[in-house]
Design a protein around this motif. Structure first.
Motif, PDB file in Angstrom:
ATOM      1  N   ALA A 324       0.858  -1.182   0.000  1.00 14.88           N
ATOM      2  CA  ALA A 324       0.000   0.000   0.000  1.00 14.88           C
ATOM      3  C   ALA A 324       0.890   1.226   0.000  1.00 14.88           C
ATOM      4  O   ALA A 324       2.069   1.176   0.401  1.00 14.88           O
ATOM      5  CB  ALA A 324      -0.917   0.002   1.227  1.00 14.88           C
ATOM      6  N   VAL A 325       0.367   2.355  -0.435  1.00 14.70           N
ATOM      7  CA  VAL A 325       1.112   3.606  -0.410  1.00 14.70           C
ATOM      8  C   VAL A 325       0.260   4.666   0.275  1.00 14.70           C
ATOM      9  O   VAL A 325      -0.955   4.740   0.061  1.00 14.70           O
ATOM     10  CB  VAL A 325       1.516   4.047  -1.843  1.00 14.70           C
ATOM     11  CG1 VAL A 325       0.283   4.270  -2.717  1.00 14.70           C
ATOM     12  CG2 VAL A 325       2.376   5.303  -1.815  1.00 14.70           C
ATOM     13  N   VAL A 326       0.913   5.455   1.135  1.00 12.84           N
ATOM     14  CA  VAL A 326       0.279   6.573   1.821  1.00 12.84           C
ATOM     15  C   VAL A 326       1.078   7.813   1.473  1.00 12.84           C
ATOM     16  O   VAL A 326       2.315   7.801   1.553  1.00 12.84           O
ATOM     17  CB  VAL A 326       0.270   6.376   3.352  1.00 12.84           C
ATOM     18  CG1 VAL A 326      -0.363   7.576   4.047  1.00 12.84           C
ATOM     19  CG2 VAL A 326      -0.457   5.097   3.729  1.00 12.84           C
ATOM     20  N   GLY A 327       0.415   8.889   1.075  1.00 11.73           N
ATOM     21  CA  GLY A 327       1.142  10.105   0.719  1.00 11.73           C
ATOM     22  C   GLY A 327       0.426  11.351   1.168  1.00 11.73           C
ATOM     23  O   GLY A 327      -0.801  11.390   1.246  1.00 11.73           O
ATOM     24  N   HIS A 328       1.211  12.388   1.475  1.00  9.81           N
ATOM     25  CA  HIS A 328       0.644  13.677   1.870  1.00  9.81           C
ATOM     26  C   HIS A 328       1.072  14.758   0.880  1.00  9.81           C
ATOM     27  O   HIS A 328       2.240  14.856   0.510  1.00  9.81           O
ATOM     28  CB  HIS A 328       1.122  14.079   3.272  1.00  9.81           C
ATOM     29  CG  HIS A 328       0.674  15.447   3.677  1.00  9.81           C
ATOM     30  ND1 HIS A 328       1.526  16.512   3.836  1.00  9.81           N
ATOM     31  CD2 HIS A 328      -0.584  15.921   3.926  1.00  9.81           C
ATOM     32  CE1 HIS A 328       0.833  17.585   4.175  1.00  9.81           C
ATOM     33  NE2 HIS A 328      -0.441  17.259   4.237  1.00  9.81           N
TER      34      HIS A 328
END
Length: 526
Positions: A324-328
């Motif tokens: 999974a990827v989480v980005g801000h």
């Protein structure tokens, strides 16, 4: 009488401060007057009179007539904005003007409000020298210092245009408040015990490994920290967290520790050209601001990290072929790019041109630099990405509806209702509606801002920090961190472990809250 919203002083300071750069585009001289255009009438004010106002001294009749139309709060905002120096070194200003795509777009738009008569071309080769000269003055580069050395006798401040911008911003804010109201009317509170379960630390202690990787194909360092639950457990689900502009891989250490304590492997790469250190170097003038290549480098960094992890001993414990990827912010753009949305300079050109058109969306200053990329489209998708979380991400111009429709993996979109950097109407809400996946949720932080998910400054690692006014920070960042980490964990558990949670409703809206902050979560178009 015009009265400001809480963010008005910050906006005005920004417009006048960077407007100073527009007004220093030629060799030193002295402007004698400013013409304020409003409701079909031009009012001329002597520059000396404006200086008197800035210093709290008596002013002439023409300026008194203009001030009578403004509330005391706006008058004080203008007084401060006139003399507050732009907090950038002269060397940095030269770097930004010479090589700053984003800054050039900003100056073009500011030129609709503040301009010389006749106009000064931003392509004038003297602009860098002139701006640097103004910045080296004893008072620094401010609006007042700029006009006091301005080469033309007359400066035009178009109040009609400026107030129309303010009106558009107000309308956008009201539209977002309407979305919040509709979601609240159909919302149900989350199970307190379930909310606590996801927000509380997990049972595992956490270990951290650091890697100083170098991508030889791009000659680019990609330093990365890997957070793992202690022990010998295998088949750990993998999450890559991508930070935003002016942030570091440590920015989301709180999230990485939380997820790792619940049994996830979490990789935090540093995007070296958009990190806090790079941003600091730009401000002091020893490096150039990021250009359009950053839009390619961020998702490529994520893909590179997945490749590298597969070749490390940690691969024996981690599912490196499914992540999974989480980005801000900028990282939110990167998350959507590797999740399936192609980068589209063609769409950016359609949305951004002409460049002087007002956009009530600050993030378009970053997105519009995509028009300078040579190819019409870039596919940066990674098939190993099986879920994405994009918090306050950039999407509207760099992807467009056609690009976002190609995201088919489960996706959580987070936005703040008071985000002035990536406003939720054109960014988070529109992106959520345009996603191709059926497994999607919108999380809207009520009165949240672009900085709600960032740790408070006193909890960030030592190093460069950007001071922000309280109006931009918004409600408690500690509460934002707690809600974001809990909701992200619930989303990942549902995706990787098949554990449906009422924090992610199948219909309607769920409210998750602390006393300081409320987040509305829905799978339906608001």
């Amino acid at each position: 009488m015009f009265k400001p919203q809480s963010w008005f002083p910050t906006l005005l300071s920004t417009v006048l401060g960077f407007g100073a750069a527009v007004l220093t585009a030629a060799p030193s001289s002295a402007a004698e007057r400013i013409t304020v255009r409003w409701s079909g009438t031009d009012v001329t004010i002597a520059v000396d009179d404006l200086a008197n106002f800035a210093q709290g001294r008596p002013v002439g009749a023409d300026l008194r007539a203009v001030l009578a139309l403004l509330s005391p709060e706006v008058q004080q905002s203008i007084r401060s904005a006139l003399i507050v120096p732009v907090p950038i070194s002269p060397n940095a200003i030269q770097q930004i003007v010479n090589r700053g795509d984003t800054f050039s777009i900003f100056l073009t738009r500011v030129g609709n409000v503040i301009r010389a008569e006749p106009p000064v071309s931003l392509t004038d080769p003297a602009i860098a020298t002139a701006i640097t000269t103004a910045a080296q003055s004893p008072q620094g580069l401010s609006f007042l210092s700029a006009i006091q050395t301005f080469p033309s006798e007359t400066i035009l401040f178009d109040l009609n245009v400026f107030l129309s911008y303010i009106q558009q911003l107000n309308e956008q804010l009201l539209a977002t408040e309407g979305v919040v109201n509709r979601l609240q009317q159909r919302s149900q509170p989350a199970d307190p015990a379930l909310q606590q379960r996801y927000q509380a630390p997990g049972p595992n202690s956490v270990q951290v490994q650091s890697f100083n990787w170098q991508d030889p194909q791009r000659n680019r360092p990609v330093p990365t920290d890997l957070y793992l639950p202690s022990g010998t457990s295998r088949n750990l689900p993998l999450v890559v967290v991508s930070h935003g502009l002016g942030e570091t891989r440590q920015t989301f250490a709180y999230l990485a520790r939380h997820l790792a304590s619940h049994g996830y492997a979490v990789a935090l790469p540093e995007h070296v050209t958009t990190s806090a250190r790079s941003f600091e170097n730009v401000l002091v003038g020893i490096s150039s601001p990021p250009g359009p290549q950053a839009l390619i480098d961020i998702p490529t960094d994520i893909r590179f990290v997945l490749d590298q992890l597969a070749a490390t001993p940690a691969a024996a414990r981690v599912q490196t072929q499914k992540a999974a990827v989480v980005g801000h912010s900028y990282g939110g753009y990167g998350a959507l790019a590797v999740a399936g949305a192609p980068l589209s300079p063609v769409n950016a050109r359609q949305q951004c041109e002409p460049l002087d058109r007002f956009r009530n969306n600050l993030s378009t200053l970053l997105q519009c630099i995509a028009i300078n990329l040579p190819q019409p489209s870039y596919t940066l998708t990674d098939p190993r990405i099986v879920a994405a979380v994009a918090a306050d991400g950039l999407a509207s111009d760099v992807f467009g509806a056609a690009g976002l429709s190609q995201v088919t993996v489960p996706t959580l979109i987070w936005g703040g209702s008071r985000d002035v950097v990536t406003p939720p109407q054109p960014e988070a809400i529109a992106a959520f509606q345009q996603l191709g996946t059926r497994q999607k949720w919108l999380a809207l932080a009520v009165k949240g801002t672009h900085f709600t998910v960032l740790p408070p400054n006193n909890q960030q690692p030592q190093g460069f920090q950007i001071p922000l006014p309280p109006e931009l920070i918004g409600p408690s960042q500690a509460a934002g961190n707690l809600l974001f980490q809990g909701l992200t964990l619930a989303f990942l558990d549902q995706t990787f472990r098949g554990q449906p949670a009422t924090l992610l409703p199948s219909t309607g809206t769920t409210t998750i809250a602390t006393p300081e902050l409320t987040v509305l979560v829905t799978p339906q178009s608001p």
